[in-house]
Design a protein around this motif. Sequence first.
Motif, PDB file in Angstrom:
ATOM      1  N   MET A  11       0.851  -1.156   0.000  1.00 19.71           N
ATOM      2  CA  MET A  11       0.000   0.000   0.000  1.00 19.71           C
ATOM      3  C   MET A  11       0.905   1.229   0.000  1.00 19.71           C
ATOM      4  N   GLU A  12       0.569   2.212  -0.835  1.00 18.76           N
ATOM      5  CA  GLU A  12       1.352   3.441  -0.912  1.00 18.76           C
ATOM      6  C   GLU A  12       0.430   4.640  -1.051  1.00 18.76           C
ATOM      7  N   VAL A  13       0.807   5.733  -0.409  1.00 15.03           N
ATOM      8  CA  VAL A  13       0.170   7.028  -0.612  1.00 15.03           C
ATOM      9  C   VAL A  13       1.284   8.053  -0.712  1.00 15.03           C
ATOM     10  N   SER A  14       1.032   9.151  -1.425  1.00 15.90           N
ATOM     11  CA  SER A  14       2.077  10.165  -1.518  1.00 15.90           C
ATOM     12  C   SER A  14       1.471  11.552  -1.606  1.00 15.90           C
ATOM     13  N   ARG A  15       2.310  12.540  -1.322  1.00 20.57           N
ATOM     14  CA  ARG A  15       1.946  13.947  -1.470  1.00 20.57           C
ATOM     15  C   ARG A  15       3.224  14.753  -1.542  1.00 20.57           C
ATOM     16  N   VAL A  16       3.096  15.966  -2.047  1.00 20.87           N
ATOM     17  CA  VAL A  16       4.240  16.868  -2.086  1.00 20.87           C
ATOM     18  C   VAL A  16       4.191  17.757  -0.851  1.00 20.87           C
ATOM     19  N   ILE A  17       5.328  17.856  -0.173  1.00 25.57           N
ATOM     20  CA  ILE A  17       5.497  18.743   0.978  1.00 25.57           C
ATOM     21  C   ILE A  17       6.449  19.852   0.555  1.00 25.57           C
ATOM     22  N   THR A  18       6.070  21.094   0.831  1.00 26.75           N
ATOM     23  CA  THR A  18       6.864  22.243   0.402  1.00 26.75           C
ATOM     24  C   THR A  18       8.038  22.455   1.353  1.00 26.75           C
ATOM     25  N   ALA A  19       8.991  21.559   1.272  1.00 29.16           N
ATOM     26  CA  ALA A  19      10.211  21.616   2.081  1.00 29.16           C
ATOM     27  C   ALA A  19      11.243  20.731   1.399  1.00 29.16           C
ATOM     28  N   PRO A  20      12.522  21.010   1.619  1.00 31.80           N
ATOM     29  CA  PRO A  20      13.548  20.165   1.016  1.00 31.80           C
ATOM     30  C   PRO A  20      13.573  18.767   1.650  1.00 31.80           C
ATOM     31  N   PRO A  21      14.034  17.775   0.893  1.00 29.75           N
ATOM     32  CA  PRO A  21      14.090  16.407   1.424  1.00 29.75           C
ATOM     33  C   PRO A  21      14.816  16.310   2.769  1.00 29.75           C
ATOM     34  N   ALA A  22      15.883  17.057   2.969  1.00 37.71           N
ATOM     35  CA  ALA A  22      16.648  16.959   4.217  1.00 37.71           C
ATOM     36  C   ALA A  22      15.800  17.325   5.433  1.00 37.71           C
ATOM     37  N   GLU A  23      14.919  18.319   5.300  1.00 38.91           N
ATOM     38  CA  GLU A  23      14.066  18.710   6.429  1.00 38.91           C
ATOM     39  C   GLU A  23      13.022  17.644   6.723  1.00 38.91           C
ATOM     40  N   VAL A  24      12.472  17.050   5.680  1.00 37.84           N
ATOM     41  CA  VAL A  24      11.494  15.977   5.872  1.00 37.84           C
ATOM     42  C   VAL A  24      12.175  14.767   6.496  1.00 37.84           C
ATOM     43  N   PHE A  25      13.335  14.404   5.969  1.00 38.15           N
ATOM     44  CA  PHE A  25      14.052  13.231   6.468  1.00 38.15           C
ATOM     45  C   PHE A  25      14.474  13.403   7.919  1.00 38.15           C
ATOM     46  N   ALA A  26      14.770  14.632   8.319  1.00 38.98           N
ATOM     47  CA  ALA A  26      15.155  14.877   9.714  1.00 38.98           C
ATOM     48  C   ALA A  26      14.043  14.456  10.671  1.00 38.98           C
ATOM     49  N   VAL A  27      12.792  14.682  10.288  1.00 33.59           N
ATOM     50  CA  VAL A  27      11.662  14.257  11.126  1.00 33.59           C
ATOM     51  C   VAL A  27      11.537  12.737  11.102  1.00 33.59           C
ATOM     52  N   LEU A  28      11.689  12.139   9.924  1.00 34.02           N
ATOM     53  CA  LEU A  28      11.490  10.696   9.771  1.00 34.02           C
ATOM     54  C   LEU A  28      12.593   9.866  10.416  1.00 34.02           C
ATOM     55  N   SER A  29      13.754  10.443  10.639  1.00 35.37           N
ATOM     56  CA  SER A  29      14.862   9.696  11.246  1.00 35.37           C
ATOM     57  C   SER A  29      14.929   9.891  12.753  1.00 35.37           C
ATOM     58  N   ASP A  30      13.995  10.639  13.308  1.00 36.98           N
ATOM     59  CA  ASP A  30      13.937  10.913  14.745  1.00 36.98           C
ATOM     60  C   ASP A  30      12.802  10.096  15.379  1.00 36.98           C
ATOM     61  N   PRO A  31      13.086   9.277  16.374  1.00 37.86           N
ATOM     62  CA  PRO A  31      12.007   8.495  17.000  1.00 37.86           C
ATOM     63  C   PRO A  31      10.841   9.367  17.477  1.00 37.86           C
ATOM     64  N   GLN A  32      11.134  10.548  18.017  1.00 35.09           N
ATOM     65  CA  GLN A  32      10.054  11.439  18.453  1.00 35.09           C
ATOM     66  C   GLN A  32       9.261  11.966  17.260  1.00 35.09           C
ATOM     67  N   GLY A  33       9.923  12.066  16.111  1.00 36.62           N
ATOM     68  CA  GLY A  33       9.228  12.478  14.895  1.00 36.62           C
ATOM     69  C   GLY A  33       8.149  11.486  14.506  1.00 36.62           C
ATOM     70  N   HIS A  34       8.423  10.205  14.682  1.00 33.11           N
ATOM     71  CA  HIS A  34       7.422   9.176  14.365  1.00 33.11           C
ATOM     72  C   HIS A  34       6.173   9.373  15.215  1.00 33.11           C
ATOM     73  N   VAL A  35       6.370   9.675  16.491  1.00 30.15           N
ATOM     74  CA  VAL A  35       5.241   9.901  17.389  1.00 30.15           C
ATOM     75  C   VAL A  35       4.498  11.172  16.975  1.00 30.15           C
ATOM     76  N   ALA A  36       5.248  12.225  16.658  1.00 26.60           N
ATOM     77  CA  ALA A  36       4.646  13.517  16.325  1.00 26.60           C
ATOM     78  C   ALA A  36       3.745  13.449  15.097  1.00 26.60           C
ATOM     79  N   ILE A  37       4.070  12.585  14.133  1.00 27.75           N
ATOM     80  CA  ILE A  37       3.317  12.566  12.874  1.00 27.75           C
ATOM     81  C   ILE A  37       2.327  11.411  12.743  1.00 27.75           C
ATOM     82  N   ASP A  38       2.233  10.546  13.726  1.00 27.56           N
ATOM     83  CA  ASP A  38       1.390   9.353  13.639  1.00 27.56           C
ATOM     84  C   ASP A  38      -0.078   9.697  13.400  1.00 27.56           C
ATOM     85  N   GLY A  39      -0.626   9.194  12.302  1.00 24.69           N
ATOM     86  CA  GLY A  39      -2.030   9.407  11.990  1.00 24.69           C
ATOM     87  C   GLY A  39      -2.944   8.312  12.486  1.00 24.69           C
TER      88      GLY A  39
END
Length: 158
Positions: free
Chosen positions: A1-29
Amino acid sequence: MEVSRVITAPPAEVFAVLSDPQGHVAIDGSGMLMGADGDRVRAAGDTFVVHMDREALGDIPMGEYDVTVTIASFERDREISWTILGRMRPPIGHVYGYRLSPEGDGTRVTSFYDWSDIHPDWRAKGIFPVIRPDSLTATLGILARTVLRGYPCATPLS
């Protein structure tokens, strides 16, 4: 299963959230992730612990429990995926992750959930997918909001 969207930020800023354990909690839907312990991940094989509450899904009365997240793939600013080891035995074998690619003034973020290689015992139970596409879509919306508001750890990895 895949979903996608464009986020108006550079990949490095997005990846910084995804590589942080607290980031996973912050974005959990899904509403299941309650907290996390561990350091920012930097390579495949890194681990951290997530405190879960299955009651948020309202399907199986598992209550609160912990899982260990093990990073399966790690390509800085491009892809991160992980498997989960929790109370269930044998280990289930499903994989979650994100692929990032520059697009216009932002980043196309694709969230994926792959249960194609789950253990046969779990496949026979017919319980997959546990997470529905709308949860992945919601998580991407929360990720966009989190990155755009300047998540505390949304600083590119050094």
